[in-house]
Design an enzyme around this catalytic site. Structure first.
Site, PDB file in Angstrom:
ATOM      1  N   HIS A 203       0.829  -1.208   0.000  1.00  0.00           N
ATOM      2  CA  HIS A 203       0.000   0.000   0.000  1.00  0.00           C
ATOM      3  C   HIS A 203       0.865   1.261   0.000  1.00  0.00           C
ATOM      4  CE1 HIS A 203      -3.249  -2.773   0.900  1.00  0.00           C
ATOM      5  NE2 HIS A 203      -4.124  -1.788   0.835  1.00  0.00           N
ATOM      6  N   HIS A 245       1.456  -3.693   9.307  1.00  0.00           N
ATOM      7  CA  HIS A 245       2.880  -3.601   8.984  1.00  0.00           C
ATOM      8  C   HIS A 245       3.646  -2.973  10.134  1.00  0.00           C
ATOM      9  CE1 HIS A 245       2.647  -4.721   4.695  1.00  0.00           C
ATOM     10  NE2 HIS A 245       1.492  -4.067   4.689  1.00  0.00           N
TER      11      HIS A 245
END
Length: 282
Positions: A203, A245
């Site tokens: 992303h 993440h």
């Protein structure tokens, strides 16, 4: 004749009676050579006595300890490297520890019971806005609906950039194979096999690359340009808030996406180049 009391005290003090039998006692050191009259009484020469004294248990223990201490100093090279870690290894270990701690502290939307669990649905909408499938579908639709050659050129290169991003990020994740944070919930939208790994954030790479692409090839007003930058930053930051993440995954993802746009500019496809390539293939 000495009394039993004197005899017992002499035995405790380690004295040895003299050979002359005059009732006097002489103290003999165990670490030195015995007197000559004791050697004659025992029927041995001074040289043998010295050899026996040198081979006493205390000396054997001392030689064994000195040998072991000498052997302990000669460690193998790999053991010396483990005992003396390099500065780079210590710095990387410290950075990893800080990364894990900071990622866990910032994962405030990792679940509904977290401190910011009520904001999790909004974070998931931001996650979908940076997903690859909506961007690929949008680029294909705009390419199909575009009437001008300039618009088709921009959409074609955007589609190429998105495909390139998916390939590079997938290869990097398969190579590094870093696991996602322990507090992450695998309820992401449309995941694939490599999405089980964390490094780098796809992303973040996509957000950085698309932001640069839109700012460079689309004429936007100043407020819209600010919104594009805020969107890209918020997409990357939401990955840490959701616990998807680590901080280093997002940071490296932004840097990788910035570099990917430079690669797209180098591989830019014009309509003329595309038509010539298709003609050569046919």
């Amino acid at each position: 004749m000495p009394s039993p009391k004197a005899r017992s005290s002499a035995a405790r003090s380690g004295s040895v009676p003299c050979a002359g039998g005059n009732g006097r006692y002489e103290f003999v050191s165990l670490s030195r050579t015995p007197p000559p009259h004791l050697l004659q009484r025992q029927g041995s020469d001074p040289t043998a006595a010295r050899l026996r004294a040198s081979e006493s248990p205390s000396r054997r223990r001392g030689s064994g300890s000195s040998t072991s201490s000498t052997g302990g100093q000669q460690l193998p090279e790999e053991d010396c490297m483990k005992l003396n870690p390099s500065f780079i290894g210590i710095a990387l270990s410290s950075l990893l520890a800080i990364d894990l701690w900071l990622s866990k502290r910032l994962g405030v939307c990792a679940c509904e019971d977290a401190s910011w669990g009520s904001v999790r649905p909004l974070m998931k909408l931001v996650e979908i806005s940076g997903h690859g499938i909506p961007w690929l579908a949008g680029a294909v639709y705009c390419l199909y609906k575009s009437d001008s050659a300039a618009g088709q050129e921009v959409m074609l290169n955007l589609l190429m950039a998105l495909v390139l991003d998916l390939v590079l990020v997938g290869m990097m994740k398969a190579l590094v194979r870093r696991r996602r944070p322990a507090h992450n919930r695998m309820d992401m939208f449309a995941t694939f096999s490599v999405d089980g790994y964390s490094f780098p954030s796809g992303h973040a790479t996509r957000a950085a690359m698309c932001a640069r692409f839109l700012l460079a090839h689309l004429v936007l007003a100043a407020p819209l340009r600010v919104l594009v930058l805020l969107w890209a930053t918020f997409v990357g930051f939401s990955r840490v808030l959701l616990g998807r993440h680590h901080v280093t995954d997002v940071t490296f993802g932004f840097l990788m996406g910035y570099w990917q746009y430079n690669l797209v500019e180098m591989l830019w496809l014009s309509p003329v180049m595309l038509q010539s390539t298709i003609g050569q293939l046919q």
